[in-house]
Design a protein around this motif. Structure first.
Motif, mmCIF file in Angstrom:
data_model
loop_
_atom_site.group_PDB
_atom_site.id
_atom_site.type_symbol
_atom_site.label_atom_id
_atom_site.label_comp_id
_atom_site.label_asym_id
_atom_site.label_seq_id
_atom_site.Cartn_x
_atom_site.Cartn_y
_atom_site.Cartn_z
ATOM 1 N N ARG A 1 -0.726 -2.631 -5.789
ATOM 2 C CA ARG A 1 -0.064 -2.320 -4.509
ATOM 3 C C ARG A 1 -0.984 -1.500 -3.598
ATOM 4 N NH1 ARG A 1 5.576 -3.077 -4.964
ATOM 5 N NH2 ARG A 1 6.358 -3.013 -7.089
ATOM 6 N N LYS A 2 -1.550 -0.434 -4.151
ATOM 7 C CA LYS A 2 -2.220 0.564 -3.316
ATOM 8 C C LYS A 2 -3.484 0.031 -2.640
ATOM 9 C CE LYS A 2 -4.651 4.576 -4.276
ATOM 10 N NZ LYS A 2 -4.931 5.858 -4.903
ATOM 11 N N ALA B 1 2.946 5.858 -3.032
ATOM 12 C CA ALA B 1 4.099 6.654 -3.490
ATOM 13 C C ALA B 1 4.056 6.812 -5.016
ATOM 14 C CB ALA B 1 5.402 5.982 -3.054
ATOM 15 N N ILE B 2 3.732 5.712 -5.712
ATOM 16 C CA ILE B 2 3.625 5.793 -7.181
ATOM 17 C C ILE B 2 2.485 6.740 -7.560
ATOM 18 C CG2 ILE B 2 3.133 4.473 -9.284
ATOM 19 C CD1 ILE B 2 4.370 2.017 -7.878
ATOM 20 N N GLN C 1 3.675 10.207 -7.327
ATOM 21 C CA GLN C 1 4.542 10.528 -8.475
ATOM 22 C C GLN C 1 3.686 10.813 -9.720
ATOM 23 O OE1 GLN C 1 7.183 6.873 -8.186
ATOM 24 N NE2 GLN C 1 8.623 8.405 -8.952
ATOM 25 N N ALA C 2 2.672 9.953 -9.934
ATOM 26 C CA ALA C 2 1.829 10.101 -11.131
ATOM 27 C C ALA C 2 1.010 11.382 -11.073
ATOM 28 C CB ALA C 2 0.915 8.893 -11.266
ATOM 29 N N ALA C 3 0.685 11.808 -9.850
ATOM 30 C CA ALA C 3 -0.113 13.035 -9.697
ATOM 31 C C ALA C 3 0.771 14.281 -9.672
ATOM 32 C CB ALA C 3 -0.938 12.941 -8.415
ATOM 33 N N GLY C 4 2.070 14.095 -9.883
ATOM 34 C CA GLY C 4 2.992 15.246 -9.888
ATOM 35 C C GLY C 4 3.211 15.820 -8.503
ATOM 36 N N GLN C 5 3.020 14.986 -7.462
ATOM 37 C CA GLN C 5 3.163 15.488 -6.088
ATOM 38 C C GLN C 5 4.473 15.052 -5.435
ATOM 39 O OE1 GLN C 5 -1.224 14.291 -5.180
ATOM 40 N NE2 GLN C 5 -0.587 15.600 -3.498
ATOM 41 N N MET D 1 0.802 -1.235 0.000
ATOM 42 C CA MET D 1 0.000 0.000 0.000
ATOM 43 C C MET D 1 0.833 1.283 0.000
ATOM 44 S SD MET D 1 -3.040 0.813 2.688
ATOM 45 C CE MET D 1 -2.001 1.229 4.085
ATOM 46 N N VAL D 2 1.855 1.325 0.861
ATOM 47 C CA VAL D 2 2.689 2.540 0.914
ATOM 48 C C VAL D 2 3.412 2.742 -0.424
ATOM 49 C CG1 VAL D 2 4.803 3.477 1.954
ATOM 50 C CG2 VAL D 2 2.946 2.672 3.413
ATOM 51 N N GLY D 3 3.904 1.642 -1.003
ATOM 52 C CA GLY D 3 4.562 1.733 -2.317
ATOM 53 C C GLY D 3 3.599 2.234 -3.383
#
Ligand code: GRG
Length: 326
Positions: free
Chosen positions: A211-212, A184-185, A188-192, A179-181
């Motif tokens: 994962r999420k 995190a992705i 990244q995908a949301a530009g954050q 879930m944490v991984g």
């Protein structure tokens, strides 16, 4: 559908009651924990979630118990005394709901999805402030593992070994490999994630969701199977079933974000599109997304059939995940 003498609707009602009673019993409370953190944790835990994950845990335990009893519906009422395989799974079921709730609290924070509505109520940080919301999430996360380690209170080394396996499975699903991984992705995908932006293709979106949200859903079913004493091949079949349920759940969630009624969603609708998130409908369109969810459902049913689980609540839960009527 009916299994033994229990219909899916009855099972869902009984399972949710058992889970709510367990959460009530096992949630940290004053004077052991300060009033404010106990109160904040309860605000989110008892905000009206569907309890999908703990229900899956209990249904998986029930399916294993039925199979062990020779498919004779010997466990007519899963929650009556005597159905120890199911009651042994209850602490893990509740612990996973605590982890799920922590993830929603943190996901709603301004640093993540920045949402003000969850389960039809103001999000925790809106009511208690960001600091307490972060701590409530942290507290739920730790309380979850303490609960699995502690309950059920039995000295039987077989049960102790099962608890250890469940702790490992849940920790792996909740952590950086799961879930944490995935979160995190997502950031990244949301530009954050400044300087670390990522663009996801269809496979990238599937992997992020697996994962999420998928990992904890799989761990929910697997934990129930382990606590009920399933052999490894049965645990693996239930894991395959749950992997498809998890994916179907996510696809349906993405569809509901576009088509769902905000009042029954209990959260802000249309957020995915507004923040240009890579979702199933965005990549495949609505019709193909529905077909993909139906494919997952078929695979989930065939994983059960392949393992000889022909009369269990797990099949009905798979259908429920895709139709989301209750
Ligand atoms: C913050 C480490 C960390 C992780 C957050 C699960 C998650 C990762 C974020 C949630 C974002 C989201 C809305 C995902 C869609 C699928 C999902 C988990 C929906 C909420 O689960 P439900 O529908 O919620 O089971 P209820 O309220 O019924 O429990």
């Amino acid at each position: 559908m009916t299994v033994g003498t229990v219909s899916l609707a009855e099972f869902l009602e009984q399972a949710r009651t058992e889970v709510d009673d367990g959460l009530e019993r096992w949630l940290p409370r004053p004077p052991d924990s300060p009033q404010i953190i106990a109160e904040a944790m309860r605000y989110s835990v008892f905000a009206g979630g569907k309890r999908l994950r703990p229900v899956l845990t209990l249904a998986a335990a029930d399916a294993v118990a039925r199979q062990a009893a020779g498919a004779q519906a010997a466990v007519e009422q899963p929650f009556r005394s005597g159905a120890t395989q199911v009651s042994h799974a209850l602490p893990a079921a509740c612990a996973i709901e605590l982890i799920h709730t922590y993830s929603l609290i943190h996901d709603d924070l301004p640093a993540m999805d920045n949402d003000t509505l969850r389960r039809g109520r103001p999000t925790l940080h809106v009511v208690y402030g960001e600091g307490i919301a972060i701590l409530a999430g942290d507290g739920l996360h730790a309380a979850a593992f303490s609960l699995i380690a502690r309950e059920p209170v039995v000295a039987d080394p077989t049960i102790v070994a099962r608890k250890l396996r469940v702790i490992a499975a849940v920790a792996e699903a909740a952590g950086p490999d799961g879930m944490v991984g995935g979160q995190a992705i997502d950031l990244q995908a949301a530009g954050q994630a400044p300087g670390h932006a990522a663009t996801l293709d269809a496979e990238g979106v599937r992997a992020m969701h697996s994962r999420k949200t998928g990992a904890l859903i799989r761990a929910s079913a697997v934990s129930g199977a382990i606590m009920a004493g399933a052999a490894d091949d049965l645990v693996e079949a239930i894991d395959r079933y749950a992997a498809d349920i998890g994916l179907a759940f996510q696809i349906v969630d993405d569809i509901l974000d576009i088509e769902g009624d905000p009042a029954s969603l209990g959260k802000t609708a249309g957020k995915d599109a507004a923040s240009a998130k890579p979702t199933y409908p965005a990549i495949f369109g609505l019709a193909r997304s529905r077909a993909l969810a139906a494919e997952c459902l078929r695979r989930a049913h065939s994983a059960l059939e392949g393992a000889g689980i022909t009369n269990s609540l797990l099949g009905g839960i798979a259908d429920w995940v895709v139709t989301r009527k209750s």
